[in-house]
Motif scaffolding. Structure first.
Motif, PDB file in Angstrom:
ATOM      1  N   LEU A 168      24.186  32.297  57.573  1.00 14.81           N
ATOM      2  CA  LEU A 168      24.455  33.693  57.233  1.00 14.81           C
ATOM      3  C   LEU A 168      23.424  34.322  56.294  1.00 14.81           C
ATOM      4  N   GLY A 169      22.839  33.530  55.413  1.00 15.82           N
ATOM      5  CA  GLY A 169      21.917  34.103  54.459  1.00 15.82           C
ATOM      6  C   GLY A 169      22.011  33.371  53.147  1.00 15.82           C
ATOM      7  N   PHE A 170      21.378  33.925  52.108  1.00 10.65           N
ATOM      8  CA  PHE A 170      21.430  33.285  50.815  1.00 10.65           C
ATOM      9  C   PHE A 170      22.809  33.464  50.190  1.00 10.65           C
ATOM     10  N   VAL A 171      23.080  32.706  49.121  1.00 15.42           N
ATOM     11  CA  VAL A 171      24.425  32.642  48.547  1.00 15.42           C
ATOM     12  C   VAL A 171      24.957  34.020  48.163  1.00 15.42           C
ATOM     13  N   ALA A 172      24.155  34.797  47.434  1.00 10.85           N
ATOM     14  CA  ALA A 172      24.641  36.097  46.968  1.00 10.85           C
ATOM     15  C   ALA A 172      24.958  37.030  48.126  1.00 10.85           C
ATOM     16  N   GLN A 173      24.212  36.915  49.209  1.00  5.46           N
ATOM     17  CA  GLN A 173      24.461  37.777  50.372  1.00  5.46           C
ATOM     18  C   GLN A 173      25.788  37.411  51.024  1.00  5.46           C
ATOM     19  N   VAL A 174      26.056  36.107  51.170  1.00 10.71           N
ATOM     20  CA  VAL A 174      27.332  35.671  51.742  1.00 10.71           C
ATOM     21  C   VAL A 174      28.485  36.162  50.878  1.00 10.71           C
ATOM     22  N   VAL A 175      28.325  36.022  49.556  1.00 11.18           N
ATOM     23  CA  VAL A 175      29.366  36.453  48.626  1.00 11.18           C
ATOM     24  C   VAL A 175      29.564  37.965  48.685  1.00 11.18           C
ATOM     25  N   ALA A 176      28.466  38.719  48.871  1.00  7.08           N
ATOM     26  CA  ALA A 176      28.566  40.173  48.928  1.00  7.08           C
ATOM     27  C   ALA A 176      29.474  40.631  50.064  1.00  7.08           C
ATOM     28  N   PHE A 177      29.507  39.892  51.163  1.00  2.00           N
ATOM     29  CA  PHE A 177      30.396  40.246  52.262  1.00  2.00           C
ATOM     30  C   PHE A 177      31.854  40.183  51.813  1.00  2.00           C
ATOM     31  N   ALA A 178      32.189  39.187  50.988  1.00  3.95           N
ATOM     32  CA  ALA A 178      33.559  39.067  50.491  1.00  3.95           C
ATOM     33  C   ALA A 178      33.937  40.274  49.638  1.00  3.95           C
ATOM     34  N   PHE A 179      32.982  40.757  48.835  1.00  2.00           N
ATOM     35  CA  PHE A 179      33.261  41.920  47.994  1.00  2.00           C
ATOM     36  C   PHE A 179      33.510  43.156  48.855  1.00  2.00           C
ATOM     37  N   GLY A 180      32.732  43.301  49.920  1.00  2.00           N
ATOM     38  CA  GLY A 180      32.947  44.441  50.812  1.00  2.00           C
ATOM     39  C   GLY A 180      34.317  44.397  51.444  1.00  2.00           C
ATOM     40  N   LEU A 181      34.758  43.215  51.880  1.00  2.00           N
ATOM     41  CA  LEU A 181      36.095  43.074  52.464  1.00  2.00           C
ATOM     42  C   LEU A 181      37.170  43.410  51.446  1.00  2.00           C
ATOM     43  N   ALA A 182      37.004  42.940  50.207  1.00  2.00           N
ATOM     44  CA  ALA A 182      38.000  43.222  49.162  1.00  2.00           C
ATOM     45  C   ALA A 182      38.036  44.707  48.814  1.00  2.00           C
ATOM     46  N   ALA A 183      36.851  45.327  48.747  1.00  2.00           N
ATOM     47  CA  ALA A 183      36.796  46.756  48.404  1.00  2.00           C
ATOM     48  C   ALA A 183      37.521  47.607  49.433  1.00  2.00           C
ATOM     49  N   ALA A 184      37.328  47.301  50.713  1.00  2.00           N
ATOM     50  CA  ALA A 184      37.893  48.142  51.779  1.00  2.00           C
ATOM     51  C   ALA A 184      39.359  47.853  52.046  1.00  2.00           C
ATOM     52  N   SER A 185      39.807  46.606  51.844  1.00  2.00           N
ATOM     53  CA  SER A 185      41.169  46.252  52.245  1.00  2.00           C
ATOM     54  C   SER A 185      42.165  46.193  51.097  1.00  2.00           C
ATOM     55  N   LEU A 186      41.759  45.678  49.926  1.00  2.00           N
ATOM     56  CA  LEU A 186      42.726  45.442  48.848  1.00  2.00           C
ATOM     57  C   LEU A 186      42.639  46.459  47.713  1.00  2.00           C
ATOM     58  N   PHE A 187      41.431  46.888  47.353  1.00  2.00           N
ATOM     59  CA  PHE A 187      41.336  47.795  46.206  1.00  2.00           C
ATOM     60  C   PHE A 187      42.134  49.086  46.393  1.00  2.00           C
ATOM     61  N   PRO A 188      42.030  49.781  47.534  1.00  2.00           N
ATOM     62  CA  PRO A 188      42.760  51.053  47.643  1.00  2.00           C
ATOM     63  C   PRO A 188      44.258  50.917  47.453  1.00  2.00           C
ATOM     64  N   ILE A 189      44.860  49.868  48.027  1.00  2.00           N
ATOM     65  CA  ILE A 189      46.324  49.770  47.926  1.00  2.00           C
ATOM     66  C   ILE A 189      46.765  49.254  46.554  1.00  2.00           C
ATOM     67  N   ILE A 190      45.908  48.521  45.850  1.00  2.00           N
ATOM     68  CA  ILE A 190      46.247  48.128  44.481  1.00  2.00           C
ATOM     69  C   ILE A 190      46.148  49.335  43.562  1.00  2.00           C
ATOM     70  N   PHE A 191      45.050  50.074  43.685  1.00  2.00           N
ATOM     71  CA  PHE A 191      44.850  51.245  42.828  1.00  2.00           C
ATOM     72  C   PHE A 191      45.922  52.295  43.072  1.00  2.00           C
ATOM     73  N   LEU A 192      46.152  52.641  44.321  1.00  2.00           N
ATOM     74  CA  LEU A 192      47.161  53.653  44.644  1.00  2.00           C
ATOM     75  C   LEU A 192      48.567  53.139  44.330  1.00  2.00           C
ATOM     76  N   GLY A 193      48.778  51.832  44.461  1.00  2.00           N
ATOM     77  CA  GLY A 193      50.089  51.272  44.149  1.00  2.00           C
ATOM     78  C   GLY A 193      50.435  51.392  42.684  1.00  2.00           C
ATOM     79  N   ILE A 194      49.416  51.420  41.830  1.00  2.00           N
ATOM     80  CA  ILE A 194      49.645  51.545  40.390  1.00  2.00           C
ATOM     81  C   ILE A 194      49.714  53.003  39.952  1.00  2.00           C
ATOM     82  N   PHE A 195      48.848  53.844  40.510  1.00  2.00           N
ATOM     83  CA  PHE A 195      48.683  55.190  39.971  1.00  2.00           C
ATOM     84  C   PHE A 195      49.265  56.314  40.825  1.00  2.00           C
TER      85      PHE A 195
END
Length: 595
Positions: free
Chosen positions: A467-494
């Motif tokens: 897939l690529g170097f370590v940071a690049q592989v990890v960056a994909f995980a951050f993109g998945l978390a940003a799009a799928s989990l952050f909105p519903i956590i933020f909106l769920g609180i506020f």
């Protein structure tokens, strides 16, 4: 005593400490296994959080990115640092006030839906397995480079170590193990950085050495580096070929992805109160800053040293004849290929293609003035580990750095395994499929899930080499978390009007679109010209995050509002001290309605 002795000494010694801590802190209940009993001291939790946060991507890959991407690599530094601040100030105290074990636990109860809980479990598993693939790749790099074992064998060794302290100790064992790992990794990162800063700039403080004059000159070190790389045909170190939009998107994906990462969020459930969550977040920022402010200097020093030792060196193909040939070349006034290069060449992480058949290793950029094509292909992930060898530092420093790299990878891998284990045993089994499960049975299932996750993560680590170097592989995980989990956590609180239909639609859209985009442009269409709006796979999660949030809001507005007790819950978690430690049921609220 050579570097091999010191490597084995530090690696085996630290592994023994980790296993000993896990056995000492063995989890005896689900409370211990999932959240370390909710009684971890804020300073201890801050140190454990820092170790959990500073993964192989931070330790191994980030400085390598800065070394070879220059300013363009700073998106990782900005995104990860800013993201932790966002998480610590915006979400962590409120999630701790809610008082549950996991992110899917929060989603299931906040959105009064078993199906929403299952979708959150799927999102958490996608994010965690993608992230852990990068950690296992880092373990393979460290082992293959210094212990003389195959990349895949190194991953298997790492799997065995994590298996012991994650399955026996649970979050309690992982917490105290991560404290030890933080101490190891921070010393391993800063000690060689101090040596390098003294050698290159004469300043013992790397953060100041980065902006100091190069030794013996009145030229700033960064200016010297710019001149060296441009003379070889590369872009200036302080420039980038990324578009402004892509830089913004990658930084945003890393920031908001951080705030949605289950393995970081779960750390704030281990303290006793929302106040202590804030305090531990503050300490974590201090501990993280020690490494993150050092990384730019380490990257710049690595680039200078790499060019100085390898460029225009005479290549020696025969390892057995290396010493004699090296002496001959040096006696004739030439520059032999350095020892460190020959050692790392065996790993397959460095490549030399003698395109003009002159036996000289030419490292050139696309605009090389002498017209010579580049013949060297270095892997970004090796340079923190290789730095002490390149600079001829003492053997004990080299051994310490290896132990630090492994500590960084294993600490985050353990945190991710706890997320995977709790998602399966607690959220999927006990809270959804087998609601009459006893604590004892749940603890056995949790350990079994952790063991299975270790095996799966090792296989992913082997696969992630493509897939690529370590940071690049990890960056994909951050993109998945940003799009799928952050909105519903933020909106769920506020936003108390956010309902289960909106949450489910938001999570599914964010996960499916981001994963599909990453998969398509990493495995099918490799042409950057086809990227949507010019945004790379590493940054697309930020774009889909906004669309995901808007879909969640729109669906919520056209469907029934949440029950009144859920709306009251949202009001309660924003006021510290009004909630009991263990969530909805303890607060006397109605159980989750059947769907």
């Amino acid at each position: 005593m050579d570097e091999t002795f010191w490597t084995y000494f530090f690696v085996l010694g630290t592994f023994a400490v980790y296993i000993g801590i896990a056995l000492w802190a063995r989890a005896n209940s689900t409370d211990d296994f999932y959240v370390a009993g909710h009684d971890v001291h804020p300073v201890i939790n801050g140190m454990a959080t820092a170790a959990d946060w500073m993964s192989a991507a931070s330790f191994l890959s980030m400085a390598g990115l800065l070394a070879f991407l220059g300013y363009g690599g700073s998106v990782y530094l900005m995104g990860w640092t800013g993201g932790y601040v966002l998480l610590a100030l915006l979400l962590a105290p409120f999630l701790r006030e809610f008082g549950k074990f996991t992110v899917p636990d929060f989603v299931g109860d906040r959105y009064y839906s078993s199906f929403a809980r299952i979708v959150a479990v799927i999102c958490a598993l996608f994010v965690s397995f993608t992230y852990i693939a990068g950690q296992m790749k880092g373990v393979g790099v460290a082992f293959s480079g210094f212990l003389g074992v195959d990349f895949n064998v190194g991953i298997l060794i790492g799997m065995g170590i994590v298996f012991v302290y994650a399955t026996f100790g649970g979050m309690k064992g992982v917490t105290y193990t991560q404290v030890a790992q933080y101490v190891v990794l921070i010393f391993a990162y800063t000690v060689p950085a101090i040596f390098l800063s003294l050698i290159i700039t004469g300043n013992p403080v790397p953060q100041l050495g980065f902006i100091s004059n190069a030794t013996g000159t009145d030229v700033p070190m960064i200016q010297k580096l710019n001149q060296v790389v441009t003379d070889l045909g590369f872009a200036e170190y302080t420039s980038t070929n990324k578009s402004m939009l892509d830089i913004f998107a990658i930084t945003g994906a890393l920031m908001f992805g951080t705030a949605g990462l289950p393995h970081v969020i779960i750390r704030f459930f281990t303290v006793s109160s929302a106040k202590n969550a804030r305090v531990s977040a503050g300490w974590a920022l201090v501990f993280i800053a020690l490494l993150y402010t050092t990384a730019p200097a380490v990257g710049a020093f690595a680039r200078l040293n790499f060019i100085d030792t390898v460029n225009d060196a005479t290549y020696i193909a025969d390892q057995e004849d290396y010493a004699a040939r090296s002496a001959e070349i040096a006696a004739a006034g030439g520059k032999p290929v350095p020892t460190w290069y020959k050692e790392w060449e065996k790993t397959g992480l460095l490549g030399f293609d003698d395109k003009n058949s002159d036996g000289i290793m030419q490292y050139r950029g696309p605009n090389a003035p002498d017209g010579i094509a580049n013949e060297l292909t270095p892997n970004n992930d090796i340079f923190v580990l290789a730095n002490p060898q390149i600079a001829n530092l003492p053997g004990w420093v080299i051994g310490l750095v290896v132990a630090g790299g492994l500590a960084a990878a294993l600490s985050t891998a353990a945190g991710l395994l706890m997320v995977i284990s709790s998602a399966v045993s607690h959220d999927l089994c006990r809270r959804t499929l087998f609601k009459n499960m006893t604590d004892k049975t749940e603890l056995r299932v949790a350990r079994g899930a952790a063991a299975a996750a270790v095996i799966a993560s090792g296989l992913l680590g082997i696969f992630s080499a493509q897939l690529g170097f370590v940071a690049q592989v990890v960056a994909f995980a951050f993109g998945l978390a940003a799009a799928s989990l952050f909105p519903i956590i933020f909106l769920g609180i506020f936003w108390k009007r956010m309902n289960k239909e909106g949450a489910i639609a938001s999570m599914l859209f964010g996960l499916i679109t981001t994963f599909s985009y990453i998969y398509y442009f990493k495995f099918i269409d490799l042409d950057p010209a086809h990227w949507f709006l010019g945004v790379s796979p590493e940054g697309i999660g930020f774009v889909f995050m906004w669309i995901s949030a808007l879909i969640g809001i729109a669906v919520s507005l056209v469907t029934a509002p949440p029950p009144q007790d859920i709306q009251d819950l949202v009001e309660d978690i924003r006021v510290p001290g009004t909630r009991t430690p263990h969530g909805i049921a303890d607060a006397g609220m109605a159980p989750m309605p059947a769907e």
